[in-house]
Design a protein around this motif. Structure first.
Motif, mmCIF file in Angstrom:
data_model
loop_
_atom_site.group_PDB
_atom_site.id
_atom_site.type_symbol
_atom_site.label_atom_id
_atom_site.label_comp_id
_atom_site.label_asym_id
_atom_site.label_seq_id
_atom_site.Cartn_x
_atom_site.Cartn_y
_atom_site.Cartn_z
ATOM 1 N N SER A 44 0.783 -1.230 -0.072
ATOM 2 C CA SER A 44 0.018 -0.019 -0.042
ATOM 3 C C SER A 44 0.930 1.250 0.041
ATOM 4 N N ARG A 45 1.904 1.079 0.826
ATOM 5 C CA ARG A 45 3.063 2.332 0.830
ATOM 6 C C ARG A 45 3.315 2.486 -0.416
ATOM 7 N N ALA A 46 4.020 1.440 -1.040
ATOM 8 C CA ALA A 46 4.543 1.629 -2.296
ATOM 9 C C ALA A 46 3.720 2.258 -3.561
ATOM 10 N N ALA A 47 2.462 1.589 -3.362
ATOM 11 C CA ALA A 47 1.567 2.381 -4.356
ATOM 12 C C ALA A 47 1.344 3.600 -4.469
ATOM 13 N N ASP A 48 1.046 3.987 -3.026
ATOM 14 C CA ASP A 48 1.134 5.672 -2.759
ATOM 15 C C ASP A 48 2.475 6.351 -3.211
ATOM 16 N N ARG A 49 3.423 5.647 -2.862
ATOM 17 C CA ARG A 49 4.850 6.524 -3.626
ATOM 18 C C ARG A 49 4.537 6.473 -5.103
ATOM 19 N N LEU A 50 4.305 5.312 -5.505
ATOM 20 C CA LEU A 50 4.208 5.319 -7.119
ATOM 21 C C LEU A 50 3.337 6.490 -7.659
ATOM 22 N N SER A 51 2.197 6.396 -7.193
ATOM 23 C CA SER A 51 1.254 7.318 -7.730
ATOM 24 C C SER A 51 1.598 8.883 -7.421
ATOM 25 N N ARG A 52 2.361 9.031 -6.140
ATOM 26 C CA ARG A 52 2.835 10.486 -6.231
ATOM 27 C C ARG A 52 3.835 10.713 -7.136
ATOM 28 N N ALA A 53 4.698 9.801 -7.436
ATOM 29 C CA ALA A 53 5.777 10.024 -8.399
ATOM 30 C C ALA A 53 5.402 10.035 -9.658
ATOM 31 N N ALA A 54 4.402 9.464 -10.252
ATOM 32 C CA ALA A 54 3.629 9.333 -11.466
ATOM 33 C C ALA A 54 2.939 10.760 -11.798
ATOM 34 N N GLU A 55 2.480 11.359 -10.813
ATOM 35 C CA GLU A 55 1.535 12.537 -11.061
ATOM 36 C C GLU A 55 2.263 13.688 -11.936
ATOM 37 N N PRO A 56 3.396 14.016 -11.593
ATOM 38 C CA PRO A 56 4.223 15.012 -12.438
ATOM 39 C C PRO A 56 4.305 14.524 -13.830
ATOM 40 N N LEU A 57 4.711 13.336 -13.769
ATOM 41 C CA LEU A 57 4.966 12.789 -15.399
ATOM 42 C C LEU A 57 3.558 12.878 -16.087
#
Length: 67
Positions: A44-57
């Motif tokens: 769950s934490r990894a999915a949240d980090r991935l979602s936050r990292a993908a937003e600017p892209l």
């Protein structure tokens, strides 16, 4: 008559062995449940980090496609 005592003793020993195995199984199931819960939290934490990292892209990709 001694065979009756033998059968009762063997049955009692069998029940004790099954009880000991049930206790070990219960402990292992609890350990597995804790490990699954910990892995679920990590995912769950990894999915949240991935979602936050993908937003600017995603925003940059949207800007590029609009030009």
């Amino acid at each position: 008559m001694w065979w009756l005592y033998l059968y009762v003793g063997l049955a009692t020993a069998g029940i004790l062995v099954l009880g000991a195995l049930a206790v070990r199984l219960f402990a292992e199931v609890q350990r597995l449940a804790r490990q699954v819960a910990r892995s679920t939290d990590d995912l769950s934490r990894a999915a949240d980090r991935l979602s936050r990292a993908a937003e600017p892209l995603a925003e940059r990709a949207g800007d590029i496609s609009r030009q």
